[in-house]
Design an enzyme around this catalytic site. Structure first.
Site, PDB file in Angstrom:
ATOM      1  N   THR A 164     -81.077 -29.843   8.490  1.00  0.00           N
ATOM      2  CA  THR A 164     -81.490 -31.160   8.017  1.00  0.00           C
ATOM      3  C   THR A 164     -82.513 -31.185   6.891  1.00  0.00           C
ATOM      4  OG1 THR A 164     -81.232 -31.853  10.322  1.00  0.00           O
ATOM      5  CG2 THR A 164     -82.190 -33.438   8.842  1.00  0.00           C
ATOM      6  N   ARG A 192     -68.731 -31.709  17.076  1.00  0.00           N
ATOM      7  CA  ARG A 192     -70.097 -31.914  17.583  1.00  0.00           C
ATOM      8  C   ARG A 192     -70.899 -32.713  16.550  1.00  0.00           C
ATOM      9  NH1 ARG A 192     -75.380 -30.725  15.403  1.00  0.00           N
ATOM     10  NH2 ARG A 192     -76.824 -30.658  17.136  1.00  0.00           N
ATOM     11  N   VAL A 193     -71.632 -33.710  17.010  1.00  0.00           N
ATOM     12  CA  VAL A 193     -72.492 -34.487  16.117  1.00  0.00           C
ATOM     13  C   VAL A 193     -73.898 -34.481  16.697  1.00  0.00           C
ATOM     14  CG1 VAL A 193     -72.922 -36.761  15.109  1.00  0.00           C
ATOM     15  CG2 VAL A 193     -70.575 -35.949  15.346  1.00  0.00           C
ATOM     16  N   GLY A 194     -74.896 -34.307  15.840  1.00  0.00           N
ATOM     17  CA  GLY A 194     -76.290 -34.287  16.295  1.00  0.00           C
ATOM     18  C   GLY A 194     -76.992 -35.608  16.062  1.00  0.00           C
ATOM     19  N   ASP A 195     -78.293 -35.535  15.878  1.00  0.00           N
ATOM     20  CA  ASP A 195     -79.131 -36.742  15.789  1.00  0.00           C
ATOM     21  C   ASP A 195     -79.048 -37.470  14.455  1.00  0.00           C
ATOM     22  OD1 ASP A 195     -80.502 -34.190  14.972  1.00  0.00           O
ATOM     23  OD2 ASP A 195     -81.891 -35.639  14.099  1.00  0.00           O
ATOM     24  N   GLY A 216     -84.474 -30.653  13.545  1.00  0.00           N
ATOM     25  CA  GLY A 216     -84.519 -29.793  14.724  1.00  0.00           C
ATOM     26  C   GLY A 216     -83.282 -29.919  15.580  1.00  0.00           C
ATOM     27  N   HIS A 217     -83.440 -29.556  16.852  1.00  0.00           N
ATOM     28  CA  HIS A 217     -82.307 -29.496  17.780  1.00  0.00           C
ATOM     29  C   HIS A 217     -81.838 -30.907  18.121  1.00  0.00           C
ATOM     30  CE1 HIS A 217     -80.528 -28.757  21.902  1.00  0.00           C
ATOM     31  NE2 HIS A 217     -79.805 -28.001  21.088  1.00  0.00           N
ATOM     32  N   GLY A 218     -80.685 -31.282  17.560  1.00  0.00           N
ATOM     33  CA  GLY A 218     -80.220 -32.664  17.630  1.00  0.00           C
ATOM     34  C   GLY A 218     -80.063 -33.212  19.034  1.00  0.00           C
TER      35      GLY A 218
HETATM   36  N1  GLY Z   1     -80.811 -32.008  13.547  1.00  0.00           N
HETATM   37  C1  GLY Z   1     -79.526 -31.758  13.091  1.00  0.00           C
HETATM   38  C2  GLY Z   1     -78.542 -31.489  14.116  1.00  0.00           C
HETATM   39  O1  GLY Z   1     -78.883 -31.131  15.256  1.00  0.00           O
HETATM   40  O2  GLY Z   1     -77.363 -31.634  13.843  1.00  0.00           O
END
Ligand code: GLY
Length: 292
Positions: A164, A192-195, A216-218
């Site tokens: 990101t 897969r989709v994150g935040d 970070g970790h979505g």
């Molecule tokens: N922060 C980006 C993602 O987890 O996709």
């Protein structure tokens, strides 16, 4: 009001040999955003231009140079929001060079907020954006990284190491905006989709409170609705730096790793992260600072 912009180029264990390119990239993005603000451009223009610059810079996991998914392709997500609670977002696109531009057009030209995949590509074309070959987004460094992940059979969580680019700004009229763009986590499962395209999770802007954008970790960021939670802390009276720290504490409740950038109603800038490094640059009063 004194305009200000803060940008980030991802919170992760940035290797020593990549530090300089990250610092240079975020600095250029903050400088560009600052020029927009100085010339009485809107905060929305400033965050969009800053994020587009980082999408075009192969250093970052956004646009060209993004991580590859398990099948060796690219999936891009992006979003943009202004302090009047207008927002646009895209997920799982790979035929537009600047997904954040598409997100803004969705916000301004449709009555919807989030488009994915083929529908998003069709919309991009109807807006006059060039549809590119997805291969144009792939760089050799990521092709090699993908080969390594494939050989090791990495799980997405284990493989998570960077993600990101983002920007938050306030203009001279006190209008806030935030924007994000990402290629997601490395070797992610297709679909897969994150935040990043989730308003409130990846970013949030509210003219009455301030604005925040995450990295970070979505999955962890979504669970604690990190950006909105951080902006709400501003409304409770925390300053930008305190709110950023509180946001990262919240992320730690779910074992998450990442960072957040913030601007509060007084134009103060805040940032905090619990990863080894986060590339950050900000500009206020004509002075640009970058740090990692
Ligand atoms: N922060 C980006 C993602 O987890 O996709």
């Amino acid at each position: 009001m004194e305009p200000a912009i803060i940008v980030h180029g991802g919170a992760w264990a940035i290797p020593d040999e990549e530090v300089e390119a990250h610092l240079r990239g975020v600095r250029r993005a903050a400088e560009l955003g600052w020029r927009v603000l100085k010339e009485e451009g809107s905060s929305l223009d400033a965050v969009e231009r800053a994020v587009m610059l980082m999408e075009d810079d192969p250093t970052f996991d956004a646009g060209v140079g993004s991580f590859l998914n398990r099948e060796g392709g690219v999936d891009l997500d992006a979003s943009i929001m202004d302090g009047e609670l207008r927002a646009g977002a895209v997920a799982s696109v790979n035929r537009v060079r600047n997904p954040v531009r598409l997100a803004r057009l969705i916000m301004e030209r449709t009555e919807h907020l989030l488009f994915v995949g083929e529908g998003a590509h069709k919309l991009a074309s109807s807006f006059g954006l060039e549809l590119i070959d997805p291969g144009e987004l792939v760089v050799e460094r990521e092709r090699r990284r993908w080969e390594e992940f494939k050989a090791k059979g990495m799980s997405p969580r284990k493989a998570f190491e960077k993600s990101t680019v983002g920007a938050v700004a306030v203009d001279s009229r006190g209008r806030f905006a935030a924007a994000l763009s990402t290629g997601g986590s490395p070797y992610r499962m297709v679909g897969r989709v994150g935040d990043v395209p989730i308003i409130g999770a990846g970013l949030y802007a509210d003219n009455g409170k301030g604005a925040a954008a995450c990295s970070g970790h979505g999955e962890s960021i979504m669970k604690v609705v990190l950006a909105k939670s951080t902006v709400d802390m501003l409304a409770l009276g925390l300053g930008a730096m305190e709110a950023a720290r509180a946001g990262v504490s919240l992320l730690e409740r779910v074992g998450g790793r990442g960072g957040v950038i913030v601007i509060d109603r007084s134009g103060e800038i805040g940032y905090h992260y619990n990863t080894p490094r986060m590339a950050i640059a900000y500009a206020r009063g004509g002075v640009v600072e970058s740090l990692i």
